[in-house]
Design an enzyme around this catalytic site. Structure first.
Site, short mmCIF file in Angstrom:
data_model
loop_
_atom_site.label_atom_id
_atom_site.label_comp_id
_atom_site.label_asym_id
_atom_site.label_seq_id
_atom_site.Cartn_x
_atom_site.Cartn_y
_atom_site.Cartn_z
N ARG A 162 -8.91 0.38 4.55
CA ARG A 162 -7.83 1.24 3.90
C ARG A 162 -6.60 0.43 3.52
O ARG A 162 -5.76 1.05 2.48
CB ARG A 162 -7.55 2.16 5.18
CG ARG A 162 -8.46 3.44 5.10
CD ARG A 162 -7.73 4.50 6.03
NE ARG A 162 -6.64 4.75 5.91
CZ ARG A 162 -5.45 4.79 6.61
NH1 ARG A 162 -5.74 4.69 8.16
NH2 ARG A 162 -4.19 5.03 6.28
N CYS B 25 -3.65 19.63 10.82
CA CYS B 25 -2.36 20.15 10.97
C CYS B 25 -2.55 21.79 11.31
O CYS B 25 -3.10 22.40 10.51
CB CYS B 25 -1.44 19.94 9.69
SG CYS B 25 -1.23 18.11 9.39
N ASP C 275 4.20 0.07 11.98
CA ASP C 275 2.98 -0.37 11.66
C ASP C 275 2.59 -1.94 11.88
O ASP C 275 1.71 -2.38 11.49
CB ASP C 275 3.15 -0.29 10.21
CG ASP C 275 2.92 1.12 9.44
OD1 ASP C 275 2.72 2.11 10.30
OD2 ASP C 275 3.10 1.34 8.20
N ARG D 228 4.11 19.65 12.85
CA ARG D 228 5.15 18.67 13.03
C ARG D 228 5.21 17.66 11.66
O ARG D 228 5.99 17.20 10.91
CB ARG D 228 5.25 17.91 13.92
CG ARG D 228 6.38 18.33 14.99
CD ARG D 228 6.51 17.17 16.33
NE ARG D 228 7.27 15.91 16.08
CZ ARG D 228 7.21 14.81 16.20
NH1 ARG D 228 6.25 14.27 16.65
NH2 ARG D 228 8.27 14.00 16.10
N LYS E 277 0.77 -1.36 -0.03
CA LYS E 277 -0.04 -0.09 -0.12
C LYS E 277 1.00 1.22 -0.03
O LYS E 277 0.70 2.17 -0.82
CB LYS E 277 -1.04 0.04 1.13
CG LYS E 277 -1.63 1.25 1.51
CD LYS E 277 -2.41 1.29 2.68
CE LYS E 277 -1.64 1.74 3.98
NZ LYS E 277 -1.49 3.12 4.47
N ASN E 278 1.97 1.36 0.99
CA ASN E 278 2.66 2.53 1.05
C ASN E 278 3.54 2.77 -0.19
O ASN E 278 3.81 3.99 -0.45
CB ASN E 278 3.36 2.61 2.31
CG ASN E 278 2.60 2.75 3.65
OD1 ASN E 278 1.40 3.17 3.19
ND2 ASN E 278 2.97 2.53 4.78
C1 UD1 Z 1 4.96 6.32 6.43
C2 UD1 Z 1 4.16 5.43 6.38
C3 UD1 Z 1 3.49 4.63 7.54
C4 UD1 Z 1 4.59 4.31 8.68
C5 UD1 Z 1 5.60 5.63 8.58
C6 UD1 Z 1 6.66 5.24 9.56
C7 UD1 Z 1 2.95 5.84 3.91
C8 UD1 Z 1 1.73 6.42 3.46
N1 UD1 Z 1 2.80 5.76 5.57
O1 UD1 Z 1 4.31 7.51 6.98
O2 UD1 Z 1 2.75 3.59 7.25
O3 UD1 Z 1 4.10 4.08 9.96
O4 UD1 Z 1 6.07 6.07 7.40
O5 UD1 Z 1 7.30 4.15 9.06
O6 UD1 Z 1 3.97 5.84 3.49
N2 UD1 Z 1 7.28 13.90 11.21
C9 UD1 Z 1 7.66 15.10 11.40
N3 UD1 Z 1 7.71 16.23 10.22
C10 UD1 Z 1 7.55 15.60 9.20
C11 UD1 Z 1 7.18 14.69 8.94
C12 UD1 Z 1 7.07 13.30 9.84
O7 UD1 Z 1 7.79 15.42 12.61
O8 UD1 Z 1 7.64 16.56 8.43
C13 UD1 Z 1 7.08 12.93 12.32
C14 UD1 Z 1 5.78 12.51 12.31
O9 UD1 Z 1 4.81 13.04 12.95
C15 UD1 Z 1 6.14 11.04 13.09
C16 UD1 Z 1 7.43 10.53 12.58
O10 UD1 Z 1 7.90 11.75 12.11
O11 UD1 Z 1 6.16 11.29 14.24
C17 UD1 Z 1 7.39 9.54 11.40
O12 UD1 Z 1 6.73 10.14 10.27
P1 UD1 Z 1 7.16 9.71 8.78
O13 UD1 Z 1 8.34 8.56 8.77
O14 UD1 Z 1 7.17 10.77 7.95
O15 UD1 Z 1 5.93 8.78 8.40
P2 UD1 Z 1 4.95 9.17 7.18
O16 UD1 Z 1 5.71 9.33 5.79
O17 UD1 Z 1 3.96 9.98 7.51
#
Ligand code: UD1
Length: 462
Positions: free
Chosen positions: A422, A137, A330, A142, A43-44
């Protein structure tokens, strides 16, 4: 491939949120599982690869795309931008030769956080992108700050007004410029946003402290198949040399490591022997290590097939979620379900996301003994779970409840199935084929209020 009409054919194949929430999943536990499961495409990977197809002005064929609500939503966003998109089975044909809008529709973005990931390709291709902030947001929040800072480092002007992120590149060519970017945290989404944006930038971009998840590598491989020049995906330093344009490709997405992990836990929690393919065993190293720690044996039958041989009992083990190659967030909820039935106490620590333990209350309703303190959960193993009505609060929480239901005495009734839909393609059919006893039936009375109380911002992490 010739031009095709604009269509989002196939969107009706998948349950809508209100359909899903008007149904419940009944599971009669304690039926042993046996047999083989086919694992769907990731999915991701699918979500970001669909977004990345915006980079390419020619036909893209993407194979092994799972039929999931989230994937349909991403398709709807592309269709709303004027992109031609057609879905046949697990094959998606996308032609983004014309992108007639640069603004993503709020109604869909608010339901799918990953839809924000189109900001990088839109900006690279058009020099402008307008994306509503994913629900909840606030300015500088964040969840997208690392994406925004990366794009700014590449010369984008990014303003947030009235809940909409306006990003644009000034200058004659409206081209992003390569930059050296250090991520404060190895965010998967930020790594992907910057990587996609950098493919068409002028010059070279380096991402330091990049995410190393297999889905980042899948996206890099897709972009390379389009003609992008990317080195180091899968390590913590990724280098992208911008190219003037990208070209047509035909690409198959990797198998879903989280779906595979969920089925391995299904074998462990029901003390059943099952096999699964296709999988990439290296993507499951941390999950396999933790299953072995609980007493299960995992056999590599071939390069893309795993078999689980359950232990007689489930041993307790501690788990801490971490960026890849650490234990995946996950899979945290599913392992928590497993450890509720272990001999002993386990400490589960969630370090990746805040507020990702809402399944604890539901598992406790089934007789589990779990206490939360901050981002830690102390799981005291119990000898049995008992079926109960429970509410799915997010995608992986719903998987955890299915797993608990498979192992519990009596009947479990899971509500708010849109979370499950989902991320798990044909989960009921796959479990039925393994011998599980379950059925999706209309809910008695109106239970939509139960699901509406689920805050989408808190619930949607992945
Ligand atoms: C992706 C995956 C999700 C998985 C996650 C971590 C998709 C669609 N989703 O989510 O299934 O659980 O990786 O492996 O691919 N953060 C910030 N600032 C940012 C971005 C992220 O602070 O700009 C924080 C988030 O709030 C969170 C952490 O970093 O606490 C991890 O987020 P991130 O690795 O970005 O996850 P996603 O890409 O949203």
């Amino acid at each position: 491939m010739e031009d095709r009409p604009i269509t989002t054919q196939g969107l009706k194949d998948t349950h809508t949120q209100s359909d899903a929430d008007a149904s419940v999943l009944q599971i009669w536990g304690k039926h042993p599982l046996k047999g083989h499961v086919n694992i769907s495409g990731a999915k991701n990977s699918a979500l970001t690869i669909i977004a990345a197809s915006l980079l390419c002005p020619q036909d893209c064929r993407i194979r092994n795309v799972p039929n999931l609500v989230d994937v349909k939503r991403m398709e709807q966003i592309l269709a709303a931008l004027g992109v031609k998109i057609e879905h046949h089975g697990n094959v998606l044909d996308i032609n983004a030769s014309t992108i007639s809008h640069s603004k993503a529709p709020y109604e869909i973005v608010s339901q799918l956080r990953a839809s924000f990931f189109i900001i990088g390709p839109l900006l690279a291709r058009l020099g402008v992108a307008r994306i509503p902030l994913p629900g909840g947001c606030t300015i500088g929040a964040r969840p997208v700050d690392l994406h925004v800072r990366g794009l700014q480092a590449m010369g984008a002007d990014v303003q947030i007004e009235h809940g909409i992120v306006h990003a644009y590149v000034t200058g004659g060519q409206r081209k992003l410029r390569g930059a050296k970017i250090y991520l404060d945290y190895p965010s998967v989404g930020a790594t992907e946003t910057i990587m996609m944006a950098a493919t068409l930038a002028e010059g070279e971009t380096t991402i330091e402290n990049a995410a190393q998840e297999p889905e980042v590598v899948d996206l890099a491989n897709f972009c390379q198949a389009l003609g992008a020049r990317i080195r180091g995906a899968g390590t913590n330093t990724i280098t992208i040399a911008g190219v003037p344009s990208l070209h047509s490709t035909d690409y198959a997405i990797n198998p879903d490591r989280i779906e595979a992990g969920t089925f391995l836990v299904a074998g462990a929690i029901t003390h059943s022997e099952i096999s699964l393919s296709p999988v990439v065993p290296e993507h499951l190293t941390a999950v396999i290590a933790k299953l072995q720690a609980t007493g299960a044996q995992i056999i590599t039958e071939s390069s893309d097939c795993l078999r689980i041989l359950p232990g007689d009992t489930i041993k307790a083990t501690d788990i801490e979620t971490l960026p890849y190659p650490g234990f995946p967030t996950d899979m945290q909820a599913q392992f928590m379900a497993l450890l509720t039935l272990s001999e002993g106490n386990s400490l589960i620590t969630e370090t990746v996301f805040e507020n990702r333990m809402r399944h604890v209350a539901e598992l406790n309703r089934m007789g589990a003994d779990i206490r939360i303190k901050g981002n830690h959960a102390l799981v005291r193993g119990v000898s049995m779970l008992s079926g109960a009505p429970v509410v799915a609060t997010d995608l992986r929480a719903s998987a955890a409840l299915v797993l608990a239901g498979l192992a519990a005495e009596g009947k479990t009734i899971i509500q708010c199935l849109h979370h499950l839909d989902r991320g798990y393609e044909h989960i009921e059919a796959k479990l039925l084929a393994l011998g599980a006893k379950l059925e999706r039936i209309p809910a008695v009375g109106d239970i939509s209020g139960v699901c509406l109380t689920n805050d989408p911002v808190l619930s949607e992490k992945d």
